[in-house]
Write a protein that holds these residues in place. Structure first.
Motif, mmCIF file in Angstrom:
data_model
loop_
_atom_site.group_PDB
_atom_site.id
_atom_site.type_symbol
_atom_site.label_atom_id
_atom_site.label_comp_id
_atom_site.label_asym_id
_atom_site.label_seq_id
_atom_site.Cartn_x
_atom_site.Cartn_y
_atom_site.Cartn_z
ATOM 1 N N TYR A 11 16.416 70.751 29.634
ATOM 2 C CA TYR A 11 15.157 71.215 30.211
ATOM 3 C C TYR A 11 15.405 72.290 31.271
ATOM 4 C CZ TYR A 11 10.916 71.440 32.953
ATOM 5 O OH TYR A 11 9.813 71.907 33.629
ATOM 6 N N LEU A 12 16.291 71.997 32.231
ATOM 7 C CA LEU A 12 16.512 72.919 33.351
ATOM 8 C C LEU A 12 17.062 74.272 32.915
ATOM 9 C CD1 LEU A 12 17.955 70.449 36.001
ATOM 10 C CD2 LEU A 12 15.721 71.590 36.064
ATOM 11 N N PHE A 13 17.770 74.293 31.799
ATOM 12 C CA PHE A 13 18.344 75.555 31.326
ATOM 13 C C PHE A 13 17.719 75.992 30.005
ATOM 14 C CE2 PHE A 13 21.418 73.657 34.185
ATOM 15 C CZ PHE A 13 21.606 74.700 35.076
ATOM 16 N N GLY A 14 16.585 75.398 29.672
ATOM 17 C CA GLY A 14 15.870 75.758 28.455
ATOM 18 C C GLY A 14 14.719 76.694 28.752
ATOM 19 N N PRO A 15 14.078 77.185 27.711
ATOM 20 C CA PRO A 15 13.017 78.179 27.881
ATOM 21 C C PRO A 15 11.791 77.671 28.642
ATOM 22 C CG PRO A 15 13.182 77.479 25.588
ATOM 23 C CD PRO A 15 14.347 76.885 26.304
ATOM 24 N N ALA A 16 11.479 76.386 28.541
ATOM 25 C CA ALA A 16 10.286 75.876 29.237
ATOM 26 C C ALA A 16 10.421 76.004 30.750
ATOM 27 C CB ALA A 16 10.038 74.416 28.862
ATOM 28 N N SER A 45 12.034 80.462 31.763
ATOM 29 C CA SER A 45 11.325 81.705 31.442
ATOM 30 C C SER A 45 10.518 82.190 32.637
ATOM 31 C CB SER A 45 10.379 81.489 30.261
ATOM 32 O OG SER A 45 11.098 81.136 29.114
ATOM 33 N N PRO A 46 10.561 83.493 32.903
ATOM 34 C CA PRO A 46 9.731 84.018 33.999
ATOM 35 C C PRO A 46 8.264 84.025 33.555
ATOM 36 C CG PRO A 46 10.931 85.797 32.936
ATOM 37 C CD PRO A 46 11.371 84.517 32.285
ATOM 38 N N ASP A 47 7.545 82.980 33.918
ATOM 39 C CA ASP A 47 6.164 82.837 33.481
ATOM 40 C C ASP A 47 5.247 82.596 34.675
ATOM 41 O OD1 ASP A 47 6.725 80.226 34.221
ATOM 42 O OD2 ASP A 47 6.622 79.413 32.203
ATOM 43 N N VAL A 51 16.418 80.839 37.317
ATOM 44 C CA VAL A 51 14.986 81.111 37.157
ATOM 45 C C VAL A 51 14.561 82.264 38.060
ATOM 46 C CG1 VAL A 51 12.678 80.188 37.593
ATOM 47 C CG2 VAL A 51 14.370 78.797 36.417
ATOM 48 N N PHE A 52 14.935 82.209 39.325
ATOM 49 C CA PHE A 52 14.500 83.241 40.260
ATOM 50 C C PHE A 52 15.111 84.600 39.926
ATOM 51 C CE2 PHE A 52 13.807 79.621 43.463
ATOM 52 C CZ PHE A 52 12.566 79.355 42.918
ATOM 53 N N LEU A 53 16.348 84.611 39.436
ATOM 54 C CA LEU A 53 16.947 85.876 39.011
ATOM 55 C C LEU A 53 16.234 86.444 37.787
ATOM 56 C CD1 LEU A 53 20.755 85.115 39.413
ATOM 57 C CD2 LEU A 53 19.397 86.725 40.759
ATOM 58 N N GLY A 54 15.661 85.570 36.976
ATOM 59 C CA GLY A 54 14.989 85.998 35.746
ATOM 60 C C GLY A 54 13.834 86.942 35.970
ATOM 61 N N ASP A 55 13.278 86.950 37.175
ATOM 62 C CA ASP A 55 12.167 87.857 37.443
ATOM 63 C C ASP A 55 12.594 89.320 37.467
ATOM 64 O OD1 ASP A 55 10.262 85.893 37.549
ATOM 65 O OD2 ASP A 55 10.347 85.672 39.719
ATOM 66 N N THR A 92 22.473 86.718 28.980
ATOM 67 C CA THR A 92 23.426 85.605 29.086
ATOM 68 C C THR A 92 23.261 84.829 30.398
ATOM 69 O OG1 THR A 92 25.170 86.941 30.128
ATOM 70 C CG2 THR A 92 25.105 86.903 27.702
ATOM 71 N N ARG A 93 22.320 85.248 31.243
ATOM 72 C CA ARG A 93 22.148 84.633 32.561
ATOM 73 C C ARG A 93 21.959 83.122 32.480
ATOM 74 N NH1 ARG A 93 17.697 86.349 33.283
ATOM 75 N NH2 ARG A 93 16.533 84.438 33.066
#
Length: 190
Positions: free
Chosen positions: A89-94, A97-99, A164-168, A174-175
Motif C-alpha cells: 500500500y505505502l509504495f503502491g499507486p493508491a 500517486s500525486p493526487d 510521495v512528497f517528491l512525486g509532486d 524509479t522513485r
C-alpha cells in the motif's frame, strides 16, 4: 434505511469541496468564499453547517484521517494485517500517486506549522501508523527488539512519505521502486 439529514449531507458536501479547493488553490487560497462557490451555497450557509474556516479545516483533517468509527487512526487501509500488505500500500499507486488527497495532506502539513489542532490530527494519524508498522515488523522479525522494530517502522514511513512528497515535482519513474527497495533493505537488516 433512514435517509441522512440535510445537515449531514451539506456537511459532507462542504468537506468534499474543501478538499477540492485545497488541492486546486493550496491551503492559503482556500477561503470560505471559494468553498461556497464550489458547493453552490452562500458563505453564510457554509458557516451555518460547519462553522468558521479554522473549524472547517480541522474537520477536514479529521475526516481525511478518520477510521470507520470516525476517530483519527492509521493511514493504512482497514484490515492491513501483515507487513507485505502495508508495504504494498505505502509504495503502491493508491498511496504514492500525486493526487488530490496528497495535495490536501501537503496543505494540512503546511498549516500544521501554525495550527496546533491540525498538528495534533497529523501527529495522531502518523503515530498510529508508525506503531501499527512496528507491530507488523515485529510479527515478521520476532527476534528484533521493540526499539529496532519501531526504528524500522519510522524509516519505512519516512521512505514512503518522502517518495510521495517528491512525486509532486520529481518525475523519476524509479522513485517509488527505489524508496520501496530502501524500506525493504531497512527491514532486512533487522
Amino acid at each position: 434505511m433512514a435517509r441522512p439529514s440535510v445537515a449531514a449531507e451539506r456537511r459532507e458536501q462542504i468537506l468534499e469541496a474543501t478538499m477540492a479547493t485545497i488541492a486546486e488553490h493550496g491551503i492559503h487560497g482556500t477561503t470560505l468564499d471559494r468553498i461556497a462557490t464550489a458547493t453552490g451555497m452562500s458563505r453564510g450557509h457554509v458557516r451555518h453547517f460547519v462553522g468558521n474556516r479554522d473549524k472547517l479545516l480541522l474537520d477536514t483533517a479529521t475526516a481525511l484521517f478518520a477510521d470507520p468509527s470516525g476517530e483519527v487512526g492509521t493511514i493504512l487501509p482497514a484490515g492491513t494485517d501483515d507487513l507485505g500488505s502495508a508495504l504494498d500500500y505505502l509504495f503502491g499507486p493508491a498511496f504514492s500517486s500525486p493526487d488530490r488527497e496528497n495535495a490536501v495532506v501537503l496543505g494540512l502539513v503546511q498549516l500544521s506549522r501554525t495550527n496546533p489542532e491540525i498538528a495534533d490530527v497529523l501527529t495522531t494519524a502518523y503515530t498510529a501508523t508508525r506503531l501499527q508498522l512496528a507491530d507488523l515488523v515485529a510479527q515478521g522479525h520476532p527476534d528484533a527488539s521493540p526499539d529496532a522494530c519501531l526504528n524500522a517502522a519510522y524509516g519505512v514511513l519516512t521512505c514512503a512519505l518522502g517518495s510521495v512528497f517528491l512525486g509532486d515535482f520529481d518525475a523519476d519513474p524509479t522513485r517509488t521502486a527505489r524508496s520501496r527497495a530502501a524500506a525493504d533493505a531497512l527491514i532486512a537488516a533487522l
